[in-house]
Write a protein that holds these residues in place. Structure first.
Motif, PDB file in Angstrom:
ATOM      1  N   ARG A   7     -10.708   3.755   6.449  1.00  0.00           N
ATOM      2  CA  ARG A   7      -9.327   4.242   6.362  1.00  0.00           C
ATOM      3  C   ARG A   7      -8.385   3.375   7.207  1.00  0.00           C
ATOM      4  N   VAL A   8      -8.863   2.928   8.359  1.00  0.00           N
ATOM      5  CA  VAL A   8      -8.054   2.057   9.207  1.00  0.00           C
ATOM      6  C   VAL A   8      -7.799   0.725   8.497  1.00  0.00           C
ATOM      7  N   GLU A   9      -8.799   0.179   7.836  1.00  0.00           N
ATOM      8  CA  GLU A   9      -8.626  -1.072   7.099  1.00  0.00           C
ATOM      9  C   GLU A   9      -7.625  -0.903   5.968  1.00  0.00           C
ATOM     10  N   THR A  10      -7.698   0.232   5.266  1.00  0.00           N
ATOM     11  CA  THR A  10      -6.732   0.516   4.198  1.00  0.00           C
ATOM     12  C   THR A  10      -5.323   0.604   4.782  1.00  0.00           C
ATOM     13  N   LEU A  11      -5.199   1.286   5.908  1.00  0.00           N
ATOM     14  CA  LEU A  11      -3.912   1.403   6.585  1.00  0.00           C
ATOM     15  C   LEU A  11      -3.368   0.017   6.941  1.00  0.00           C
ATOM     16  N   LYS A  12      -4.200  -0.816   7.563  1.00  0.00           N
ATOM     17  CA  LYS A  12      -3.769  -2.159   7.963  1.00  0.00           C
ATOM     18  C   LYS A  12      -3.324  -2.983   6.762  1.00  0.00           C
ATOM     19  N   LYS A  13      -4.110  -2.913   5.692  1.00  0.00           N
ATOM     20  CA  LYS A  13      -3.806  -3.684   4.487  1.00  0.00           C
ATOM     21  C   LYS A  13      -2.472  -3.242   3.889  1.00  0.00           C
ATOM     22  N   MET A  14      -2.305  -1.936   3.721  1.00  0.00           N
ATOM     23  CA  MET A  14      -1.081  -1.424   3.105  1.00  0.00           C
ATOM     24  C   MET A  14       0.131  -1.663   3.998  1.00  0.00           C
ATOM     25  N   TRP A  15      -0.042  -1.513   5.304  1.00  0.00           N
ATOM     26  CA  TRP A  15       1.064  -1.748   6.239  1.00  0.00           C
ATOM     27  C   TRP A  15       1.491  -3.214   6.185  1.00  0.00           C
ATOM     28  N   GLY A  16       0.515  -4.109   6.141  1.00  0.00           N
ATOM     29  CA  GLY A  16       0.808  -5.542   6.045  1.00  0.00           C
ATOM     30  C   GLY A  16       1.498  -5.920   4.748  1.00  0.00           C
ATOM     31  N   GLU A  17       1.247  -5.133   3.696  1.00  0.00           N
ATOM     32  CA  GLU A  17       1.904  -5.373   2.400  1.00  0.00           C
ATOM     33  C   GLU A  17       3.316  -4.805   2.367  1.00  0.00           C
ATOM     34  N   GLY A  18       3.692  -4.088   3.415  1.00  0.00           N
ATOM     35  CA  GLY A  18       5.045  -3.545   3.479  1.00  0.00           C
ATOM     36  C   GLY A  18       5.190  -2.147   2.906  1.00  0.00           C
ATOM     37  N   GLN A  19       4.055  -1.466   2.682  1.00  0.00           N
ATOM     38  CA  GLN A  19       4.118  -0.097   2.172  1.00  0.00           C
ATOM     39  C   GLN A  19       4.685   0.823   3.243  1.00  0.00           C
TER      40      GLN A  19
END
Length: 85
Positions: A7-19
């Motif tokens: 879940r943390v990896e998903t959060l990091k990925k989406m946050w980095g994409e600007g979500q």
């Protein structure tokens, strides 16, 4: 709900994409927008690198420094006064 590595990896990925935090919370499920924001700050991810989201506010320009003017020199007693024109 706990923050698993996945879940943390998903959060990091989406946050980095600007979500947005709301979009991330919806995708993860079981967490609120505020929980996502808190986790982002605890992970030190507050600075985004990806696109999306809103455009940053324009930087305010610094006010120009005022000109420094010298005070007029007092007239000397032995100096003749200028004749009126």
């Amino acid at each position: 709900m706990s923050w698993t590595d996945e879940r943390v990896e998903t959060l990091k990925k989406m946050w980095g994409e600007g979500q947005s935090a709301s979009q991330i919370a919806k995708e993860l499920g079981g967490v609120t927008r505020n929980a996502v924001i808190g986790k982002v700050h605890r992970l030190g991810l507050s600075n985004r690198t990806g696109g999306g989201g809103t455009t940053p506010a324009p930087q305010a320009k610094a006010a120009p420094e005022p000109e420094l003017r010298q005070a007029p020199k007092p007239a000397r007693k032995d100096e003749p006064k200028a004749a009126p024109a």
